[in-house]
Design a protein around this motif. Structure first.
Motif, PDB file in Angstrom:
ATOM      1  N   THR A   6      86.471  34.954  49.334  1.00  0.00           N
ATOM      2  CA  THR A   6      87.408  35.866  48.666  1.00  0.00           C
ATOM      3  C   THR A   6      88.689  36.114  49.459  1.00  0.00           C
ATOM      4  N   TYR A   7      88.579  36.425  50.728  1.00  0.00           N
ATOM      5  CA  TYR A   7      89.751  36.699  51.569  1.00  0.00           C
ATOM      6  C   TYR A   7      89.934  35.622  52.632  1.00  0.00           C
ATOM      7  N   TYR A   8      89.471  34.438  52.392  1.00  0.00           N
ATOM      8  CA  TYR A   8      89.495  33.331  53.355  1.00  0.00           C
ATOM      9  C   TYR A   8      90.885  33.158  53.962  1.00  0.00           C
ATOM     10  N   ASN A   9      90.970  33.212  55.297  1.00  0.00           N
ATOM     11  CA  ASN A   9      92.216  33.056  56.057  1.00  0.00           C
ATOM     12  C   ASN A   9      93.317  34.016  55.625  1.00  0.00           C
ATOM     13  N   CYS A  10      92.956  35.201  55.205  1.00  0.00           N
ATOM     14  CA  CYS A  10      93.938  36.201  54.805  1.00  0.00           C
ATOM     15  C   CYS A  10      94.451  36.903  56.063  1.00  0.00           C
ATOM     16  N   SER A  11      95.652  36.594  56.453  1.00  0.00           N
ATOM     17  CA  SER A  11      96.190  37.120  57.713  1.00  0.00           C
ATOM     18  C   SER A  11      96.965  38.423  57.542  1.00  0.00           C
ATOM     19  N   MET A  32      83.471  35.042  53.211  1.00  0.00           N
ATOM     20  CA  MET A  32      84.266  36.032  52.492  1.00  0.00           C
ATOM     21  C   MET A  32      85.508  36.472  53.275  1.00  0.00           C
ATOM     22  N   LEU A  33      85.370  36.762  54.534  1.00  0.00           N
ATOM     23  CA  LEU A  33      86.490  37.219  55.361  1.00  0.00           C
ATOM     24  C   LEU A  33      86.799  36.233  56.485  1.00  0.00           C
ATOM     25  N   GLY A  55      78.977  32.694  57.794  1.00  0.00           N
ATOM     26  CA  GLY A  55      80.394  32.736  58.140  1.00  0.00           C
ATOM     27  C   GLY A  55      81.202  33.852  57.510  1.00  0.00           C
ATOM     28  N   PHE A  56      80.567  34.895  57.005  1.00  0.00           N
ATOM     29  CA  PHE A  56      81.309  35.897  56.241  1.00  0.00           C
ATOM     30  C   PHE A  56      82.336  36.678  57.048  1.00  0.00           C
ATOM     31  N   LEU A  57      82.170  36.791  58.347  1.00  0.00           N
ATOM     32  CA  LEU A  57      83.181  37.420  59.207  1.00  0.00           C
ATOM     33  C   LEU A  57      83.669  36.455  60.286  1.00  0.00           C
ATOM     34  N   ARG A  58      83.438  35.208  60.110  1.00  0.00           N
ATOM     35  CA  ARG A  58      83.778  34.195  61.125  1.00  0.00           C
ATOM     36  C   ARG A  58      85.274  34.193  61.434  1.00  0.00           C
ATOM     37  N   ASN A  59      85.562  34.103  62.736  1.00  0.00           N
ATOM     38  CA  ASN A  59      86.930  34.049  63.250  1.00  0.00           C
ATOM     39  C   ASN A  59      87.789  35.250  62.868  1.00  0.00           C
ATOM     40  N   CYS A  60      87.171  36.400  62.743  1.00  0.00           N
ATOM     41  CA  CYS A  60      87.923  37.656  62.619  1.00  0.00           C
ATOM     42  C   CYS A  60      88.136  38.138  64.055  1.00  0.00           C
ATOM     43  N   TYR A  61      89.077  37.532  64.736  1.00  0.00           N
ATOM     44  CA  TYR A  61      89.291  37.722  66.174  1.00  0.00           C
ATOM     45  C   TYR A  61      89.471  39.177  66.592  1.00  0.00           C
ATOM     46  N   GLY A  62      90.084  40.000  65.739  1.00  0.00           N
ATOM     47  CA  GLY A  62      90.390  41.380  66.104  1.00  0.00           C
ATOM     48  C   GLY A  62      89.306  42.381  65.766  1.00  0.00           C
ATOM     49  N   ALA A  83      77.753  33.847  61.033  1.00  0.00           N
ATOM     50  CA  ALA A  83      78.207  35.081  60.377  1.00  0.00           C
ATOM     51  C   ALA A  83      79.320  35.790  61.147  1.00  0.00           C
ATOM     52  N   PHE A  84      79.165  35.904  62.466  1.00  0.00           N
ATOM     53  CA  PHE A  84      80.150  36.592  63.300  1.00  0.00           C
ATOM     54  C   PHE A  84      80.829  35.624  64.281  1.00  0.00           C
ATOM     55  N   SER A  85      80.572  34.372  64.153  1.00  0.00           N
ATOM     56  CA  SER A  85      81.073  33.362  65.095  1.00  0.00           C
ATOM     57  C   SER A  85      82.589  33.444  65.265  1.00  0.00           C
ATOM     58  N   GLY A  86      83.022  33.451  66.507  1.00  0.00           N
ATOM     59  CA  GLY A  86      84.449  33.479  66.793  1.00  0.00           C
ATOM     60  C   GLY A  86      85.090  34.852  66.746  1.00  0.00           C
TER      61      GLY A  86
END
Length: 185
Positions: A6-11, A32-33, A55-62, A83-86
């Motif tokens: 849904t919000y894939y790569n939404c910066s 999703m995120l 991968g639902f929160l994957r690469n949400c660095y912040g 799920a939380f990777s990255g």
């Protein structure tokens, strides 16, 4: 219902966070995120029926912390690979119950590259199905000997690279109760 990508790569998601109040019927939140790197906070009102959370929160660095409501031992969640990777800034993850669901099947690379992570969500001692935990906590350099999975239950079939490059571990003790004969069936 699905919120897959849904919000894939939404910066553009900012520090105020994201509130997701109407997710009680969602079963699929894969990716999703994924890649929402400016997101620091996310609030889920309900995750009652989620089955797939890969991968639902994957690469949400912040992202600093996350609470997963409704998740408990009897929850339908089955998949949470990467799920939380990255999520490099992620420090804590919590759920409503005492452990992740017994029906979980895949936790591979779930917390991989969460370098600030100081805790992991407890797992049950009696999974229903075979569970892949390959690379689950790899490169989580802030995890300490007291904050890791110390008892690996019988149905866990893959622990390769589980604690790879976890530089915060000094003298960890991990008890494997899985049986090699069973693991190969």
């Amino acid at each position: 219902s699905s919120m897959n990508c849904t919000y894939y790569n939404c910066s553009i998601l900012e520090d105020d966070g994201l509130n997701l109040p109407y997710m009680g019927e969602c079963t699929d939140i894969r990716n999703m995120l994924y890649g929402c790197y400016t997101l620091t906070q996310v609030n889920f009102e309900s995750l009652a029926k989620v089955i797939y959370a890969d991968g639902f929160l994957r690469n949400c660095y912040g992202l600093l912390s996350v609470h997963l409501p409704d998740i408990n031992r009897d929850h339908p969640l089955q998949e949470m690979s990467s799920a939380f990777s990255g999520c490099a800034a992620l420090q804590t993850t919590t759920i409503d119950g005492e452990s992740l669901p017994i029906g979980l099947r895949n936790m591979s690379y779930c917390y991989s590259n969460c370098s600030a992570l100081t805790n992991v969500i407890p797992i049950p001692t009696d999974f229903t199905y075979d569970v892949n935990m390959s690379g689950c906590c790899s490169r989580c350099s802030s995890l300490t000997d007291d904050a890791i999975y110390k008892d690996i239950p019988f149905r866990v079939i893959n622990t390769n690279y589980m604690y790879e490059r976890c530089n915060g571990l000094i003298n960890p003790t991990v008890n494997l109760t899985c049986d090699n004969v069973y693991s190969k069936q």
